[in-house]
Design a protein around this motif. Sequence first.
Motif, PDB file in Angstrom:
ATOM      1  N   TRP A 379       0.818  -1.221   0.000  1.00 32.78           N
ATOM      2  CA  TRP A 379       0.000   0.000   0.000  1.00 32.78           C
ATOM      3  C   TRP A 379       0.849   1.268   0.000  1.00 32.78           C
ATOM      4  O   TRP A 379       0.313   2.365   0.077  1.00 32.78           O
ATOM      5  CB  TRP A 379      -0.957  -0.009   1.189  1.00 32.78           C
ATOM      6  CG  TRP A 379      -1.794  -1.252   1.306  1.00 32.78           C
ATOM      7  CD1 TRP A 379      -2.000  -1.985   2.439  1.00 32.78           C
ATOM      8  CD2 TRP A 379      -2.580  -1.882   0.290  1.00 32.78           C
ATOM      9  NE1 TRP A 379      -2.837  -3.040   2.192  1.00 32.78           N
ATOM     10  CE2 TRP A 379      -3.218  -3.010   0.877  1.00 32.78           C
ATOM     11  CE3 TRP A 379      -2.799  -1.629  -1.063  1.00 32.78           C
ATOM     12  CZ2 TRP A 379      -4.055  -3.858   0.147  1.00 32.78           C
ATOM     13  CZ3 TRP A 379      -3.626  -2.487  -1.786  1.00 32.78           C
ATOM     14  CH2 TRP A 379      -4.247  -3.578  -1.187  1.00 32.78           C
ATOM     15  N   ASP A 457      -4.772  -6.414   7.975  1.00 33.93           N
ATOM     16  CA  ASP A 457      -4.553  -5.849   6.650  1.00 33.93           C
ATOM     17  C   ASP A 457      -5.147  -6.810   5.632  1.00 33.93           C
ATOM     18  O   ASP A 457      -4.803  -7.998   5.607  1.00 33.93           O
ATOM     19  CB  ASP A 457      -3.049  -5.668   6.406  1.00 33.93           C
ATOM     20  CG  ASP A 457      -2.742  -4.895   5.133  1.00 33.93           C
ATOM     21  OD1 ASP A 457      -3.432  -5.108   4.120  1.00 33.93           O
ATOM     22  OD2 ASP A 457      -1.800  -4.080   5.151  1.00 33.93           O
ATOM     23  N   SER A 459      -4.535  -7.237   2.653  1.00 33.09           N
ATOM     24  CA  SER A 459      -3.605  -7.806   1.676  1.00 33.09           C
ATOM     25  C   SER A 459      -3.259  -9.256   1.984  1.00 33.09           C
ATOM     26  O   SER A 459      -2.859  -9.999   1.078  1.00 33.09           O
ATOM     27  CB  SER A 459      -2.323  -6.976   1.600  1.00 33.09           C
ATOM     28  OG  SER A 459      -1.606  -7.021   2.816  1.00 33.09           O
ATOM     29  N   ARG A 496      -8.793  -1.639   3.171  1.00 29.76           N
ATOM     30  CA  ARG A 496      -7.558  -2.430   3.089  1.00 29.76           C
ATOM     31  C   ARG A 496      -6.844  -2.465   4.437  1.00 29.76           C
ATOM     32  O   ARG A 496      -6.164  -3.425   4.772  1.00 29.76           O
ATOM     33  CB  ARG A 496      -6.653  -1.920   1.978  1.00 29.76           C
ATOM     34  CG  ARG A 496      -6.403  -0.436   1.948  1.00 29.76           C
ATOM     35  CD  ARG A 496      -5.586  -0.049   0.720  1.00 29.76           C
ATOM     36  NE  ARG A 496      -5.419   1.397   0.620  1.00 29.76           N
ATOM     37  CZ  ARG A 496      -4.680   1.983  -0.312  1.00 29.76           C
ATOM     38  NH1 ARG A 496      -4.040   1.255  -1.200  1.00 29.76           N
ATOM     39  NH2 ARG A 496      -4.566   3.302  -0.362  1.00 29.76           N
ATOM     40  N   TYR A 497      -6.991  -1.403   5.214  1.00 31.10           N
ATOM     41  CA  TYR A 497      -6.532  -1.344   6.602  1.00 31.10           C
ATOM     42  C   TYR A 497      -7.243  -0.165   7.235  1.00 31.10           C
ATOM     43  O   TYR A 497      -7.869   0.652   6.536  1.00 31.10           O
ATOM     44  CB  TYR A 497      -5.002  -1.187   6.705  1.00 31.10           C
ATOM     45  CG  TYR A 497      -4.457   0.002   5.956  1.00 31.10           C
ATOM     46  CD1 TYR A 497      -4.338   1.256   6.549  1.00 31.10           C
ATOM     47  CD2 TYR A 497      -4.053  -0.122   4.626  1.00 31.10           C
ATOM     48  CE1 TYR A 497      -3.847   2.353   5.858  1.00 31.10           C
ATOM     49  CE2 TYR A 497      -3.547   0.971   3.926  1.00 31.10           C
ATOM     50  CZ  TYR A 497      -3.457   2.198   4.538  1.00 31.10           C
ATOM     51  OH  TYR A 497      -2.979   3.278   3.847  1.00 31.10           O
ATOM     52  N   PHE A 513     -11.609  -0.580  -0.519  1.00 32.53           N
ATOM     53  CA  PHE A 513     -10.757  -0.921  -1.651  1.00 32.53           C
ATOM     54  C   PHE A 513     -11.344  -2.125  -2.375  1.00 32.53           C
ATOM     55  O   PHE A 513     -11.400  -3.230  -1.834  1.00 32.53           O
ATOM     56  CB  PHE A 513      -9.349  -1.226  -1.146  1.00 32.53           C
ATOM     57  CG  PHE A 513      -8.268  -1.061  -2.168  1.00 32.53           C
ATOM     58  CD1 PHE A 513      -7.713   0.185  -2.412  1.00 32.53           C
ATOM     59  CD2 PHE A 513      -7.804  -2.146  -2.896  1.00 32.53           C
ATOM     60  CE1 PHE A 513      -6.702   0.345  -3.346  1.00 32.53           C
ATOM     61  CE2 PHE A 513      -6.799  -1.997  -3.835  1.00 32.53           C
ATOM     62  CZ  PHE A 513      -6.242  -0.747  -4.071  1.00 32.53           C
ATOM     63  N   CYS A 516      -9.764  -5.763  -2.668  1.00 29.96           N
ATOM     64  CA  CYS A 516      -9.769  -6.572  -1.443  1.00 29.96           C
ATOM     65  C   CYS A 516     -11.056  -7.383  -1.327  1.00 29.96           C
ATOM     66  O   CYS A 516     -11.042  -8.523  -0.835  1.00 29.96           O
ATOM     67  CB  CYS A 516      -9.582  -5.674  -0.224  1.00 29.96           C
ATOM     68  SG  CYS A 516      -7.990  -4.824  -0.178  1.00 29.96           S
ATOM     69  N   GLN A 553     -11.715   2.637  -5.410  1.00 28.62           N
ATOM     70  CA  GLN A 553     -12.374   2.551  -4.110  1.00 28.62           C
ATOM     71  C   GLN A 553     -13.838   2.970  -4.214  1.00 28.62           C
ATOM     72  O   GLN A 553     -14.247   3.618  -5.181  1.00 28.62           O
ATOM     73  CB  GLN A 553     -11.653   3.445  -3.090  1.00 28.62           C
ATOM     74  CG  GLN A 553     -10.203   3.063  -2.864  1.00 28.62           C
ATOM     75  CD  GLN A 553      -9.505   3.943  -1.846  1.00 28.62           C
ATOM     76  OE1 GLN A 553     -10.147   4.625  -1.043  1.00 28.62           O
ATOM     77  NE2 GLN A 553      -8.180   3.928  -1.866  1.00 28.62           N
TER      78      GLN A 553
END
Length: 594
Positions: A379, A457, A459, A496-497, A513, A516, A553
């Motif tokens: 990110w 996260d 990811s 995403r976080y 996001f 994700c 997003q």
Amino acid sequence: MGRDGGISWLCVPRFDSPPVFCGLLDHERGGVLRIAPTAPAHTRQYYLDDTGVLVTEFETDTGVLSVTDAFVLADGADLSGAPAGRGELVRALQVPHGDLEVELVLSARGQVDVARSAGGLRINSSACPDVTLQVGASAPLAGTRTTWRLRTGDRVYVWLRWKDQQHSLNLDLDQGGPSNAAEAAERLASTIGDWQRWSERIRYDGPQPELVRRSAITLKMLDYAEDGAIVAAPTSSLPEEIGGERNWDYRFTWIRDAAFSVYALRQLGLGAEADHFLSWVLDMVDREGEPRVLYDLDGGQPSRERIDAELAGYRGSNPVRWGNAAADQTQHDVYGEILDCAHQRVSNGYGLDPGLWQWLARLANLARERWQQPDHGIWEVRSAARPFTYSVAMCQVALERAARIADQLDLPGDRAGWEREATAIRRAILEQAWDPKQEAITEQLGSPEDGASSALDASVLALPLRQVISGAHPAMVSTTRAVVDRLGAGDGLLYRYLVDDSPDGLAGHEGAFLLCSFWLADNWTRQGRIDEAGQLYESLCARANPLGLLPEQIDPTTGAFLGNFPQAFSHVGVITSGLNLAEALRKDRAETEA
């Protein structure tokens, strides 16, 4: 083009060129080429089937105007590989019925010089000193503001051509362009045919077939045909938060996008595009001792990030940025992205030049040396570096893929050592990034007792996709559940976080996001939750705009689009999640019938 008939964003001759029109970022000062009825109108837009050709229809009280827009392709262009563009945009106006007054308005950013030439109007702007524009038409042009009276059956063609002093020194704008309506119509028809022939190569049998095809075409439209580079998005500084500072220039090629994009294109039967892009990636990284995070379209260092104080920004969201400072960051996932690309190439029957393999083997050794060192992550945070789990995982991918390549091609290298280190990294992720309280793999290695973050996260949902950990592994099942609980934004959307849990060095917040959420669907598919994965996939696809395009997003509160647009990653998600679901559904049917 907008539904108002305006081209308010145009970067020529390349995606990463300064924009000649950027009214998208400043309505008053950015510039636009607008063609629309002078009377109020209801509008709708659509792409011609299986093409990148856009149609905008205006319906007024007195008639209907149709405007068809296309970047014209060379005669008989092969979209799968070689350069195909003419450096020309054609706008075809047609009145199916009625009587309308239609206005053409042209403005550009900066100090503008307009002169007449044999081909129409010649425009030079101080904001783009290296680019000369020429606007021509099959009807008389009075100047930068022209009005035509059009009636049933009338057709007018407008064309925009450009000359770049750095890349088109021998181009004469007064030669080679369409000289009349018939020639412009022929070029438009040829372009439509070339697109449709290319689209015949798309192979897909799964959910949301029309959107998947549109996503493939969108990725193709993000392809810089000169060399096969694919940009992350064709825009800059569309905000991740309206009024915020999270505004970035995405008109470059990120190496991490390579493996995702190449996989998606190849799985759809578009092997030529995949090979073209892979060749570009491997050529770029073979030039240097250390791979970059991102490249400009020539494979060089992107322009340094700078703030443009003259533009107000989209809906007042500033700063407007050109260039991207992430090019100077350390991101260890790049080793895995490159070696995964190389492995895809080998798996499809290609060999590797000994010099290139020597360089790739060196990358594997760098991954072995550096996987425990902090970096700025997928990110690209602008806070302190840390040992992000995704980066560590991609170092595992680098080592595992290097061992596979060496085995498949019988190449020299520390095959056994790479395999041992890959196993050790997988174990480290499961042990050192694991938080027993949350029952989840967290964003980084290390325990909270040692000062490491225990934030989640999204990811990490990509780990099964990169074959680091099985999606059905108990740790991934519980991690998936924890990510949804902690990062869920409602209706299947994920952050995403969370900035409050994981500071990234920037003010404000951002939207959910999209990629994700596609990763979430992929994990549910791998965990046997096929019905839930299918429902999530359908809901995500339903968020596409009427043209089938998706942003980076989504604002979870309003559903509004945020970030640069259209976003390659989001369309990769449409394709890969659709493919994964289709395969799972086929297996499920086969087992039921057995």
